[in-house]
Write an enzyme that holds these catalytic residues in place. Structure first.
Site, PDB file in Angstrom:
ATOM      1  N   LYS A   1      -1.646  -2.238  -4.867  1.00  0.00           N
ATOM      2  CA  LYS A   1      -1.887  -2.628  -3.525  1.00  0.00           C
ATOM      3  C   LYS A   1      -3.078  -2.227  -2.799  1.00  0.00           C
ATOM      4  O   LYS A   1      -3.753  -3.420  -2.230  1.00  0.00           O
ATOM      5  CB  LYS A   1      -0.951  -1.925  -2.482  1.00  0.00           C
ATOM      6  CG  LYS A   1      -0.846  -2.297  -1.259  1.00  0.00           C
ATOM      7  CD  LYS A   1      -0.028  -3.802  -1.124  1.00  0.00           C
ATOM      8  CE  LYS A   1      -0.074  -4.328   0.242  1.00  0.00           C
ATOM      9  NZ  LYS A   1       0.051  -5.959   0.236  1.00  0.00           N
TER      10      LYS A   1
ATOM     11  N   LYS B   1      -0.516 -16.412  -5.192  1.00  0.00           N
ATOM     12  CA  LYS B   1       0.756 -15.750  -5.095  1.00  0.00           C
ATOM     13  C   LYS B   1       1.459 -16.117  -6.155  1.00  0.00           C
ATOM     14  O   LYS B   1       2.327 -15.285  -6.829  1.00  0.00           O
ATOM     15  CB  LYS B   1       1.531 -16.410  -3.980  1.00  0.00           C
ATOM     16  CG  LYS B   1       1.281 -15.843  -2.494  1.00  0.00           C
ATOM     17  CD  LYS B   1       1.377 -14.495  -2.080  1.00  0.00           C
ATOM     18  CE  LYS B   1       0.225 -13.716  -2.490  1.00  0.00           C
ATOM     19  NZ  LYS B   1      -0.776 -13.387  -1.426  1.00  0.00           N
TER      20      LYS B   1
ATOM     21  N   CYS C   1      -3.426   4.614  -7.159  1.00  0.00           N
ATOM     22  CA  CYS C   1      -3.036   5.989  -7.581  1.00  0.00           C
ATOM     23  C   CYS C   1      -2.293   6.580  -5.848  1.00  0.00           C
ATOM     24  O   CYS C   1      -3.099   6.138  -5.007  1.00  0.00           O
ATOM     25  CB  CYS C   1      -3.880   6.708  -7.975  1.00  0.00           C
ATOM     26  SG  CYS C   1      -4.505   6.480  -9.445  1.00  0.00           S
TER      27      CYS C   1
ATOM     28  N   HIS D   1     -12.217 -34.667 -11.604  1.00  0.00           N
ATOM     29  CA  HIS D   1     -13.597 -34.246 -12.335  1.00  0.00           C
ATOM     30  C   HIS D   1     -13.020 -33.023 -13.312  1.00  0.00           C
ATOM     31  O   HIS D   1     -14.026 -32.487 -13.839  1.00  0.00           O
ATOM     32  CB  HIS D   1     -14.279 -33.724 -11.493  1.00  0.00           C
ATOM     33  CG  HIS D   1     -15.016 -34.703 -10.335  1.00  0.00           C
ATOM     34  ND1 HIS D   1     -15.626 -35.841 -10.557  1.00  0.00           N
ATOM     35  CD2 HIS D   1     -14.397 -35.000  -8.944  1.00  0.00           C
ATOM     36  CE1 HIS D   1     -15.793 -36.705  -9.606  1.00  0.00           C
ATOM     37  NE2 HIS D   1     -15.064 -35.948  -8.616  1.00  0.00           N
TER      38      HIS D   1
ATOM     39  N   TRP E   1      -2.399   4.211 -11.347  1.00  0.00           N
ATOM     40  CA  TRP E   1      -2.859   2.957 -11.628  1.00  0.00           C
ATOM     41  C   TRP E   1      -3.950   3.060 -12.574  1.00  0.00           C
ATOM     42  O   TRP E   1      -5.022   3.693 -12.177  1.00  0.00           O
ATOM     43  CB  TRP E   1      -3.236   2.374 -10.568  1.00  0.00           C
ATOM     44  CG  TRP E   1      -3.599   0.984 -10.800  1.00  0.00           C
ATOM     45  CD1 TRP E   1      -2.757  -0.401 -10.901  1.00  0.00           C
ATOM     46  CD2 TRP E   1      -4.970   0.044 -10.999  1.00  0.00           C
ATOM     47  NE1 TRP E   1      -3.588  -1.743 -11.220  1.00  0.00           N
ATOM     48  CE2 TRP E   1      -4.912  -1.162 -11.254  1.00  0.00           C
ATOM     49  CE3 TRP E   1      -6.229   0.838 -11.123  1.00  0.00           C
ATOM     50  CZ2 TRP E   1      -5.952  -1.853 -11.395  1.00  0.00           C
ATOM     51  CZ3 TRP E   1      -7.380   0.082 -11.244  1.00  0.00           C
ATOM     52  CH2 TRP E   1      -7.197  -1.414 -11.487  1.00  0.00           C
TER      53      TRP E   1
ATOM     54  N   ARG F   1       0.907   1.830  -4.463  1.00  0.00           N
ATOM     55  CA  ARG F   1      -0.729   2.012  -4.932  1.00  0.00           C
ATOM     56  C   ARG F   1      -0.934   1.945  -6.498  1.00  0.00           C
ATOM     57  O   ARG F   1      -1.828   2.173  -6.789  1.00  0.00           O
ATOM     58  CB  ARG F   1      -0.938   3.401  -4.136  1.00  0.00           C
ATOM     59  CG  ARG F   1      -0.789   3.553  -2.822  1.00  0.00           C
ATOM     60  CD  ARG F   1      -1.154   4.743  -2.285  1.00  0.00           C
ATOM     61  NE  ARG F   1      -2.465   5.100  -2.376  1.00  0.00           N
ATOM     62  CZ  ARG F   1      -3.652   4.757  -1.371  1.00  0.00           C
ATOM     63  NH1 ARG F   1      -3.280   4.017  -0.590  1.00  0.00           N
ATOM     64  NH2 ARG F   1      -4.914   4.875  -1.874  1.00  0.00           N
TER      65      ARG F   1
ATOM     66  N   GLU G   1      -4.115 -19.970  -2.158  1.00  0.00           N
ATOM     67  CA  GLU G   1      -3.433 -19.003  -1.970  1.00  0.00           C
ATOM     68  C   GLU G   1      -2.026 -19.134  -2.390  1.00  0.00           C
ATOM     69  O   GLU G   1      -1.374 -18.088  -2.962  1.00  0.00           O
ATOM     70  CB  GLU G   1      -3.273 -18.828  -0.225  1.00  0.00           C
ATOM     71  CG  GLU G   1      -2.239 -17.516   0.194  1.00  0.00           C
ATOM     72  CD  GLU G   1      -2.712 -16.166  -0.058  1.00  0.00           C
ATOM     73  OE1 GLU G   1      -3.807 -15.867  -0.721  1.00  0.00           O
ATOM     74  OE2 GLU G   1      -1.927 -15.490  -0.043  1.00  0.00           O
TER      75      GLU G   1
ATOM     76  N   GLU H   1       0.217 -14.165  -9.452  1.00  0.00           N
ATOM     77  CA  GLU H   1       0.432 -12.704  -9.523  1.00  0.00           C
ATOM     78  C   GLU H   1       1.734 -12.126  -9.456  1.00  0.00           C
ATOM     79  O   GLU H   1       1.977 -11.175 -10.228  1.00  0.00           O
ATOM     80  CB  GLU H   1      -0.453 -12.095  -7.998  1.00  0.00           C
ATOM     81  CG  GLU H   1       0.167 -12.328  -7.013  1.00  0.00           C
ATOM     82  CD  GLU H   1      -0.492 -11.434  -5.664  1.00  0.00           C
ATOM     83  OE1 GLU H   1      -0.633 -12.072  -4.586  1.00  0.00           O
ATOM     84  OE2 GLU H   1      -1.127 -10.413  -6.043  1.00  0.00           O
TER      85      GLU H   1
ATOM     86  N   ASN I   1      -6.936  10.579  -7.221  1.00  0.00           N
ATOM     87  CA  ASN I   1      -7.246   9.141  -6.839  1.00  0.00           C
ATOM     88  C   ASN I   1      -8.756   8.904  -6.581  1.00  0.00           C
ATOM     89  O   ASN I   1      -9.269   9.363  -5.847  1.00  0.00           O
ATOM     90  CB  ASN I   1      -6.384   8.916  -5.659  1.00  0.00           C
ATOM     91  CG  ASN I   1      -6.615   7.250  -5.322  1.00  0.00           C
ATOM     92  OD1 ASN I   1      -6.887   6.454  -6.068  1.00  0.00           O
ATOM     93  ND2 ASN I   1      -6.721   7.015  -3.901  1.00  0.00           N
ATOM     94  N   GLY I   2      -9.186   7.760  -7.568  1.00  0.00           N
ATOM     95  CA  GLY I   2     -10.519   7.394  -7.466  1.00  0.00           C
ATOM     96  C   GLY I   2     -11.173   7.564  -8.891  1.00  0.00           C
ATOM     97  O   GLY I   2     -10.381   7.256  -9.740  1.00  0.00           O
TER      98      GLY I   2
HETATM   99  C1  F6R Z   1      -3.033 -10.515  -3.269  1.00  0.00           C
HETATM  100  C2  F6R Z   1      -3.270  -9.275  -2.562  1.00  0.00           C
HETATM  101  C3  F6R Z   1      -4.655  -9.053  -3.045  1.00  0.00           C
HETATM  102  C4  F6R Z   1      -5.431  -8.461  -1.893  1.00  0.00           C
HETATM  103  C5  F6R Z   1      -6.964  -7.869  -2.385  1.00  0.00           C
HETATM  104  C6  F6R Z   1      -7.700  -7.454  -1.134  1.00  0.00           C
HETATM  105  O1  F6R Z   1      -1.449 -10.990  -2.902  1.00  0.00           O
HETATM  106  O2  F6R Z   1      -2.930  -8.946  -1.938  1.00  0.00           O
HETATM  107  O3  F6R Z   1      -5.513 -10.174  -3.581  1.00  0.00           O
HETATM  108  O4  F6R Z   1      -5.659  -9.315  -0.753  1.00  0.00           O
HETATM  109  O5  F6R Z   1      -6.664  -6.935  -3.181  1.00  0.00           O
HETATM  110  O6  F6R Z   1      -7.127  -6.292  -0.479  1.00  0.00           O
HETATM  111  P1  F6R Z   1      -7.231  -5.876   0.967  1.00  0.00           P
HETATM  112  O7  F6R Z   1      -6.731  -7.072   1.883  1.00  0.00           O
HETATM  113  O8  F6R Z   1      -6.499  -4.646   1.232  1.00  0.00           O
HETATM  114  O9  F6R Z   1      -8.658  -5.705   1.069  1.00  0.00           O
END
Ligand code: F6R
Length: 615
Positions: free
Chosen positions: A610, A491, A2, A510, A75, A27, A487, A494, A101-102
């Site tokens: 984010k 990527k 948010c 396994h 969000w 956000r 990773e 997501e 927000n929260g």
């Molecule tokens: C994936 C991604 C998320 C963040 C996670 C932690 O691409 O960006 O998995 O890594 O939400 O976020 P931070 O690093 O801001 O604590």
């Protein structure tokens, strides 16, 4: 999670509010809304499900006039992303509007209480109760004082909040409040501004007030701002931060999307981070708040994070254990919060968080601190909660990361962790100065190696075709590059919504091997390293079952290239521990091309946000 913006001043509020929402959209982006105090003395607004672009279209025909207003991009946590649940939320009289927000954890009790007392709640959100509590306080104990009314209402809340409140009866004023969710304030000759983070304010000022937990801000249309503590006493010197990047850092600058831009920015980000780091202590890390003796005494390290940042921890573990020979425990923050960690008197806890606002990570850090750990934060966002609450903070200086999927923060955080590992190793004597310098030079080589990979992005574009119509995929790696596989899979899933599983390659037999069939796409990370031959055997197992293999391999590795459908070439890396930083760039590019070929919005993947400020 948010985004909030607010403005009160002499100019029209809507242009700043909409532009501000646009920059904060990373956000959260399932619905958006705006509410302006118009010259007729009433509040008027627009809110809708969907993106800020939809809100902008609606506003274009709504003719919202007024120089005080608040806006929100959502969000969803409580209540579906609908027009009705979009913020701002109003009280019964329609004269008080709130964005939040929260999470208000006790909202059910408050709803019941408010309903019993004659209020009509129209949304399914946790946030709406705040507007009604302010309404009660306004008419009761606060006697028409908006700051007092917000303070009074907030006393009844449990959970976390950043709030911006406007009232039709206090023209030219906004009140903001914070507990657990970020909120910053700025002012100039045009008026006063509030936002969830500094991105919408960078074009206005380089200096912002950062509201602390349990503080309130009164913003006036002459640009003056007063901050109050929880008892309503004025705070003489509110905490401030200087914004060290210009507003263009958060614009596309000619790139098709932020992900492309942020992938391309990685080499420079790493160069910035490595600048002036070699010194008398091996690697200079003034950010650590520990004496030489305290550092040398560290007997275990907890690395704590979420998501992509957790993958940084897995790589950092390898670096710290190899260079400093200190045992490392990696923990998902959301898991650590419900465990009993094995903390000693000399445990260092490192939290890794791009945003510095991830609720699980902050909760874990608070817990580890309460258990007596020194907490060191590796973060990107200046003045973030992680930075403010930790004993020491290392900023990765990657500039704003706007794409929801983390790329440049991932690689910069790995380099930051490498510097920490070298410092620990040099301090406790497990590596000498010559070794520190050698590893450091190897890190310095990484930016150019990344540039080379980025120049080869056509390879990723070609390989992406294998995934366009796939239903699932498997990523394999060994040793330190098992994490690169994790990773890469994260990527891909997501941003392209294609299922991707990642496994240490030796574990494939396994279980996951059962997934393999003709054409099933497998990505194998197989650089020239000490497990190369083992990886080659695993690739044999993959192709023997008719699956299609894409390899990330080192230049000249014809054995691997001859076995695989596509090879994503990386230049030879000077040491094994830096290969993940270089190899992952191909997987970022691959994920982006796959997502684009499947018609996905790479910067704003569905259901994600984010900054995950809820536990
Ligand atoms: C994936 C991604 C998320 C963040 C996670 C932690 O691409 O960006 O998995 O890594 O939400 O976020 P931070 O690093 O801001 O604590």
């Amino acid at each position: 999670m948010c985004g909030i913006v607010g403005f009160t001043g002499k100019d029209q509020a809507v242009p700043f509010l909409l532009e501000g929402l646009q920059t904060l959209e990373y956000r959260g982006y399932d619905s958006a809304g705006i509410e302006v105090l118009s010259p007729d003395g009433g509040l008027h607004g627009v809110k809708c499900a969907g993106r800020v672009a939809t809100l902008k279209e609606r506003c274009a025909t709504a003719n919202l006039l007024g120089s005080t207003g608040i806006a929100h991009t959502r969000w969803a946590t409580h209540g579906a992303p609908t027009d009705r649940n979009a913020h701002p939320h109003l009280d019964c009289s329609g004269r008080i509007a709130v964005v939040h927000n929260g999470i208000i954890e006790n909202f059910r009790d408050l709803r019941a209480y408010l309903s019993r007392n004659g209020h009509t709640i129209v949304s399914d959100t946790d946030s709406e109760v705040v507007a009604h509590l302010i309404e009660d306080a306004w008419a009761g104990p606060a006697q028409g004082d908006l700051v007092a009314a917000v303070r009074n209402a907030v006393q009844r809340l449990e959970g976390s909040w950043a709030l911006a409140v406007e009232c039709a009866d206090t023209p030219g004023q906004l009140v903001v409040a914070r507990k657990g969710s970020p909120l910053v304030i700025a002012s100039d000759e045009h008026g006063a501004y509030a936002a969830s983070d500094i991105t919408p304010l960078a074009a206005i000022t380089s200096h912002v007030i950062q509201l602390e937990d349990d503080q309130f801000g009164l913003l006036r249309d002459d640009g003056s701002v007063t901050v109050y503590d929880k008892d309503g006493i004025e705070v003489a010197e509110p905490s401030t931060i200087d914004i060290d990047w210009d507003a263009s850092a958060a614009t596309l600058g000619g790139y098709a999307d932020f992900m492309a831009k942020e992938i391309a920015e990685q080499p420079e980000a790493l160069e910035r981070l490595l600048e002036d780091r070699l010194g008398e202590h091996g690697v200079e890390l003034d950010e650590l708040s520990l004496s030489r003796e305290q550092l040398a005494a560290i007997d275990r390290v907890y690395l704590v994070a979420c998501g992509t940042s957790y993958h940084v921890c897995l790589i950092a573990k390898e670096m710290i254990e190899e260079w400093a020979r200190i045992p490392v425990f990696c923990e998902y923050a959301s898991e650590l919060n419900y465990k009993d960690p094995l903390v000693t008197d000399h445990t260092l806890c490192v939290i890794v968080t791009q945003s510095g606002e991830t609720a699980d990570t902050l909760a874990a850090a608070r817990r580890m601190r309460a258990l007596g750990c020194n907490v060191f934060a590796i973060t990107n966002v200046l003045g973030s909660t992680a930075a403010r609450e930790s004993d020491g903070t290392m900023y990765i200086q990657a500039g704003p990361e706007v794409c929801v999927a983390s790329t440049k923060a991932y690689t910069a955080q790995m380099v930051a962790a490498a510097l920490l590992a070298l410092r620990l190793g040099y301090t406790n004597g497990t590596i000498d100065r010559a070794e520190v310098e050698r590893h450091f030079r190897n890190l310095q080589a990484v930016p150019d190696l990344m540039r080379e990979v980025i120049a080869r992005r056509w390879q990723d574009k070609q390989a992406a075709q294998l995934f366009r119509d796939a239903h699932s995929s498997l990523f394999l790696g060994r040793g330190v590059n098992a994490t690169t596989a994790y990773e890469g899979a994260l990527k891909l899933k997501e941003i392209s919504y294609l299922h991707a599983e990642a496994y240490p390659a030796g574990e494939m037999k396994h279980g996951p091997i059962a997934l393999l069939e003709k054409g099933f796409p497998v990505v194998a990370i197989v650089p020239a390293d000490h497990v190369h031959e083992k990886m080659v055997s695993n690739i044999q197992e993959v192709i023997a079952r008719g699956a299609s293999c894409v390899a990330v391999a080192t230049d000249g590795d014809e054995t691997v290239a001859s076995m695989c459908q596509h090879t994503l070439w990386i230049p030879a890396c000077p040491e094994e521990l830096v290969t993940p930083i270089v190899a992952v760039v191909h997987l970022q590019l691959l994920a982006r091309y796959v997502a684009r070929s499947r018609g996905c919005d790479v910067d704003k993947p569905r259901n994600l946000a984010k900054s995950v400020t809820v536990e």
